[in-house]
Design an enzyme around this catalytic site. Structure first.
Site, PDB file in Angstrom:
ATOM      1  N   GLU A  12      24.781  37.915  22.975  1.00 12.49           N
ATOM      2  CA  GLU A  12      24.306  38.606  24.095  1.00 12.49           C
ATOM      3  C   GLU A  12      24.776  37.926  25.539  1.00 12.49           C
ATOM      4  O   GLU A  12      25.001  38.504  26.467  1.00 12.49           O
ATOM      5  CB  GLU A  12      22.920  38.667  24.261  1.00 12.49           C
ATOM      6  N   LYS A  22       9.329  48.929  23.503  1.00 12.70           N
ATOM      7  CA  LYS A  22       9.848  49.954  22.156  1.00 12.70           C
ATOM      8  C   LYS A  22       8.939  51.629  22.155  1.00 12.70           C
ATOM      9  O   LYS A  22       9.752  52.608  22.171  1.00 12.70           O
ATOM     10  CB  LYS A  22       9.635  49.513  20.922  1.00 12.70           C
ATOM     11  N   PHE A  55       6.190  39.677  16.702  1.00 11.67           N
ATOM     12  CA  PHE A  55       7.612  39.341  15.930  1.00 11.67           C
ATOM     13  C   PHE A  55       8.535  39.753  17.312  1.00 11.67           C
ATOM     14  O   PHE A  55       8.470  40.763  17.861  1.00 11.67           O
ATOM     15  CB  PHE A  55       7.845  40.262  14.808  1.00 11.67           C
ATOM     16  N   GLN A  56       9.244  38.757  17.613  1.00 12.65           N
ATOM     17  CA  GLN A  56      10.404  38.689  18.763  1.00 12.65           C
ATOM     18  C   GLN A  56       9.836  39.281  20.269  1.00 12.65           C
ATOM     19  O   GLN A  56      10.201  39.736  20.899  1.00 12.65           O
ATOM     20  CB  GLN A  56      11.563  40.043  18.240  1.00 12.65           C
ATOM     21  N   MET A 100      36.205  17.264  32.214  1.00 16.01           N
ATOM     22  CA  MET A 100      35.778  16.871  33.683  1.00 16.01           C
ATOM     23  C   MET A 100      34.618  15.743  33.515  1.00 16.01           C
ATOM     24  O   MET A 100      34.704  14.972  34.381  1.00 16.01           O
ATOM     25  CB  MET A 100      35.076  18.051  34.129  1.00 16.01           C
TER      26      MET A 100
HETATM   27  C1  TPP Z   1      26.966  25.246  29.499  1.00 15.62           C
HETATM   28  C2  TPP Z   1      27.468  23.839  30.303  1.00 15.62           C
HETATM   29  N1  TPP Z   1      27.211  22.725  29.457  1.00 15.62           N
HETATM   30  C3  TPP Z   1      27.555  21.765  30.050  1.00 15.62           C
HETATM   31  C4  TPP Z   1      28.258  21.567  31.126  1.00 15.62           C
HETATM   32  C5  TPP Z   1      28.695  20.196  31.926  1.00 15.62           C
HETATM   33  N2  TPP Z   1      30.233  20.176  31.744  1.00 15.62           N
HETATM   34  C6  TPP Z   1      30.808  20.749  33.293  1.00 15.62           C
HETATM   35  S1  TPP Z   1      32.548  20.471  32.937  1.00 15.62           S
HETATM   36  C7  TPP Z   1      32.250  20.056  31.263  1.00 15.62           C
HETATM   37  C8  TPP Z   1      33.587  20.071  30.553  1.00 15.62           C
HETATM   38  C9  TPP Z   1      34.180  20.875  29.846  1.00 15.62           C
HETATM   39  O1  TPP Z   1      35.067  20.781  29.124  1.00 15.62           O
HETATM   40  P1  TPP Z   1      36.293  21.735  28.983  1.00 15.62           P
HETATM   41  O2  TPP Z   1      36.094  22.996  28.477  1.00 15.62           O
HETATM   42  O3  TPP Z   1      37.247  21.309  27.666  1.00 15.62           O
HETATM   43  O4  TPP Z   1      37.154  21.485  30.171  1.00 15.62           O
HETATM   44  P2  TPP Z   1      38.176  20.257  30.932  1.00 15.62           P
HETATM   45  O5  TPP Z   1      37.374  19.623  31.824  1.00 15.62           O
HETATM   46  O6  TPP Z   1      38.186  19.482  29.770  1.00 15.62           O
HETATM   47  O7  TPP Z   1      39.248  21.156  31.437  1.00 15.62           O
HETATM   48  C10 TPP Z   1      30.991  19.882  30.848  1.00 15.62           C
HETATM   49  C11 TPP Z   1      30.275  19.494  29.775  1.00 15.62           C
HETATM   50  C12 TPP Z   1      28.462  22.928  31.912  1.00 15.62           C
HETATM   51  N3  TPP Z   1      29.037  22.755  33.187  1.00 15.62           N
HETATM   52  N4  TPP Z   1      28.014  23.755  31.405  1.00 15.62           N
END
Ligand code: TPP
Ligand code: MG
Lengths: 176, 590
Positions: B64, B176, B126-127, B492
């Site tokens: 979803e 529902k 449920f749910q 990042m």
């Molecule tokens: C759902 C979620 N979990 C954690 C984060 C924290 N976060 C920000 S950037 C990042 C790394 C992203 O890794 P990747 O997709 O490989 O991109 P890159 O920075 O390597 O280009 C994380 C874990 C986030 N922004 N969103």
């Protein structure tokens, strides 16, 4: 601007399910502490007024009013200025009162326009509708007799009848 | 809504199930496509999708969250309301992330969820999940429908609220039993919401005060946010900027709202923005803020942001005015009304020629910073991500391209190195920073704009959060290209660990060969490509663009590459750090 102060907001809402949690949830989400909150019906069955008292800076209160205004179920938000409004709260208080102190307590109640609504062998239950500051004073005076239980409703407020319609109500909606 | 659909809905006076009424109401709102997954509490609606004739395509997704982001991608690319559907409980909670994302990025979204039957509400059935309670702080509004007769009204109001004023997500929770109740369908097209008036009186009284500030300013800058895109005001903005001859900086959300290639553009401000945008803001004496909200990723240390500037703030949402930064003059209303009014007021002033003259030096300064400090990167032995971005940018120049991203380094490289000249052609999760936005948002955008070239620059981490939607892409033949910038890391986060946490790479290594993205993509039956050198990049980019089928490309990029320049967290926005260059940038005395 940065000094906190008390603000009373009167929030007119549509009587829809969840409206109270929407309003109160907004305060906690934006980091405001509510001092007191009172909800009740109005002259119209489909509307309620939520009276909220917060302790925050003017800037913050303006922010929270604008956020409240954005809630769909909120019809209008007014800040009620104390000197242009009547503010009241209900106190129910149970005080230990044996025969020796009973009359004394009742006399004190009279001064505060409090009524004895119930009496037991060694306690009295008083009711008082007053300005919240007066309720606090009453509680203080009763404290030495031992307060068994006390409960307050939270304040409600209304602009004085003597004030021209819009004066005491400062709708903080800021339209730029 | 279109007149014909509205007339059809008004004319319809049949008896029908609540479930069918949902579909008829969606038709009346001009919905042609929606995304979702069925389940117990929403089964009657799905039954109606099959049982009756209607004009809505339902796209079956794999999670979803994917449905929500697809609806967002669609909404942001087309400007229409996106619709997603889920069952109660886990189906509904899986929508929480896209709803929050739509809330922070002001995306018009209507989420329809099934709820347990009315008599079971509150029993931990449920749910059962109190989804209206769960999403309360992240929706513009929500409805828990109480009577089957109210379904058309709730849906109509949901669309109205989602799409007017400052757009946002609205959830409609429908038990529902109401879907199974027979009602006399009566479409109500009046709106009965006393507490909601998005059409602000067009109070233009601030205009003269704004024009005054502009006339006396020596160093003005237009600081533009996503509101310009939602407000469909790009053309008005361009006319205003050209008439005023002031530099324009566009936030991450506003990329494309003002053409990147325009001589007045100084591109993106903020944490990974251009040096010249941040310096321009820092030195400015007047920030003309348009549909932006002084987000901390833009301002850095708030006290030190544009310290010498007065603020004019244009926004549709009065709550943004003076929220983070006091506005000296504010104009609340539709930008399409206020921006032209400001332009007229500026031009009408007798001293306008003198102002242009006086501000000329400022513009020349800004342009020289821009000329001398472009975004750039160093080539090395390994493939650089920026090269990949440039290759796509070049290959799709002149074509209708929609760029989508995940969240992380790759997102910033895309923001820095893509040149985008029109609104609704850059879709990124800005406010919430949602990893996993890319794949589904790209699919939804492509379904809304079938002729466009949609490219999703994704991270290897982000991709793995929603890559199951490749099945959706394949089943519905959605040709968006998913360019995975595979650095093997949560890059990042790794960059912050390298720069600010003593190179302690705690839990950020993803081991770039797991999974093998090419094999994975092949398993989904989509075109699967890989590139490790610049020559290979050129080849796969050309092949992918020509293919017009769902495509995944595994770009093996340099894991050491970082995003520069950068405002370290908590620093003032002009205090940017950068890597060492042979020909050092001249730091202007800012
Ligand atoms: C759902 C979620 N979990 C954690 C984060 C924290 N976060 C920000 S950037 C990042 C790394 C992203 O890794 P990747 O997709 O490989 O991109 P890159 O920075 O390597 O280009 C994380 C874990 C986030 N922004 N969103
Ligand atoms: Mg990565």
């Amino acid at each position: 601007m940065a000094t906190p102060g008390h603000h009373t907001l009167s929030v007119l809402v549509e009587n829809r399910p969840g409206v109270l949690s929407r309003v109160s949830g907004l305060f906690s989400r934006r980091g405001f502490n509510i001092d007191s909150l009172a909800v009740g019906p109005t002259e119209r069955a489909d509307r309620s007024v939520i009276t909220i008292r917060v302790d925050c800076t003017r800037h913050s209160v303006e922010q929270v009013v604008k956020q409240l205004d954005k809630l769909i179920d909120v019809i209008r938000v007014l800040e009620v200025h104390p000197d242009m409004a009547i503010e009241r709260e209900l106190l129910l208080i149970k005080v230990q009162a044996d025969a020796t102190h009973r009359l004394e307590i009742m006399r004190m109640a009279e001064v505060f326009n409090a009524r004895v609504v119930d009496a037991g062998a060694d306690s009295l239950l008083l009711e008082c509708v007053e300005h919240p500051d007066r309720l606090a004073a009453l509680e203080e005076l009763l404290a030495p007799y031992t307060i068994v239980e006390a409960v307050r409703t939270g304040r409600v407020a209304m602009t004085r009848a003597s004030v021209a319609n819009d004066e005491g109500r400062a709708p903080l909606r800021i339209l730029g | 809504m279109s007149d014909t659909n509205l007339q059809k809905a008004r004319a319809r006076k049949e008896r029908m199930l609540g479930a069918e009424a949902i579909i008829r109401s969606l038709e009346a709102e001009d919905v042609t496509i929606c995304w979702g997954i069925p389940g117990g509490a929403i089964l009657p609606l799905y039954d109606a999708f099959m049982a009756i004739d209607h004009s809505i395509e339902h796209v079956l997704v794999r999670h979803e969250q994917g449905a929500g982001h697809m609806a967002q991608g669609y909404a942001r690319a087309t400007g229409k309301v996106g619709v997603c559907i889920a069952t109660s409980g886990p189906g509904a909670t899986n929508l929480v992330t896209p709803i929050a994302d739509a809330f922070l990025d002001s995306t018009p979204l209507v989420a329809i969820t099934g709820q347990v039957p009315t008599h079971l509400i509150g029993t931990d059935a449920f749910q059962e999940a109190d989804i209206t309670g769960i999403v309360m702080p992240i929706v513009k509004h929500s409805f828990l429908v109480q009577k089957a007769e109210d379904i058309p009204k709730a849906i109509h109001e949901a669309f109205h609220i989602a799409s007017t004023g400052r757009p946002g997500p609205v959830l409609v929770d429908i038990p529902k039993d109401l879907q199974l109740t027979e009602i006399d369908f009566a479409y109500v097209d009046t709106i009965d919401l006393v507490g909601y008036s998005p059409e602000f009186p067009r109070e233009l009284e601030g205009i003269e005060a704004a024009a005054d500030l502009i006339a006396h300013s020596r160093k003005p800058v237009l600081y533009v946010g996503g509101g310009v895109i939602n407000g469909e005001a790009s053309d008005d903005l361009i006319l205003l900027a050209e008439a005023m001859q002031v530099p324009v900086t566009t936030t991450l959300l506003a990329k494309g709202a003002f053409p990147d290639s325009h001589p007045l553009s100084v591109q993106m401000p903020g944490m990974h923005g251009s040096k010249y945008a941040n310096w321009t803001i820092h030195r400015s004496d007047l920030l003309i803020t348009v549909g932006a909200r002084f987000d901390d990723r833009v301002t850095g240390k708030l006290d030190a942001f544009a310290p010498g500037a007065k603020i004019i703030h244009f926004d549709i949402d009065p709550a943004e005015v003076s929220k983070n930064r006091f506005a000296d003059v504010s104009l609340v209303g539709e930008l399409r009304a206020t921006l032209p009014a400001l332009r007229d007021a500026v031009i009408a002033r007798k001293d306008n020629a003198a102002r242009l003259e006086a501000q000329g030096e400022w513009l020349r300064d800004v342009q020289s910073w821009k000329r001398d400090n472009p975004f750039r990167y160093k080539k090395g032995d390994k493939l650089k991500p920026q090269y990949v971005v440039e290759a796509f940018d070049k290959a799709l120049k002149g074509k209708d391209a929609i760029w989508v991203t995940g969240v992380g380094q790759h997102q910033m490289w895309a923001a820095q190195f893509l040149s985008i000249d029109g609104p609704r052609r850059w879709l990124t999760s800005g406010g919430l920073g949602t990893m996993g936005f890319g794949v589904p948002a790209a699919i939804g955008a492509q379904q809304g704009c079938p002729d466009a070239y949609v490219v999703n620059f994704d991270g290897d981490g982000c991709f793995q959060m929603t890559m199951q939607e490749l099945a959706t892409a394949r089943c519905y033949d959605v040709p968006a290209i998913h360019a995975v910038m595979n650095n093997g890391w949560l890059g990042m986060v790794r960059q912050w660990q390298e720069l600010f946490h003593g190179e302690r790479y705690s839990e950020t290594n993803l081991f770039g060969t797991i999974p093998d993205f090419v094999k994975l993509a092949e398993a989904y039956g989509v075109l699967a490509l890989r590139a490790e050198t610049e020559a290979e990049v050129d080849a796969v980019v050309a092949e992918a663009i020509a293919a017009r089928r769902p495509t995944v490309i595994d770009f093996r990029i340099d894991e050491e590459e970082k995003v520069y320049p950068m405002v370290p967290s908590g620093a003032a926005s002009h205090e940017m750090i950068d890597q060492a260059w042979d020909n050092e940038w001249v730091e202007e005395g800012v």
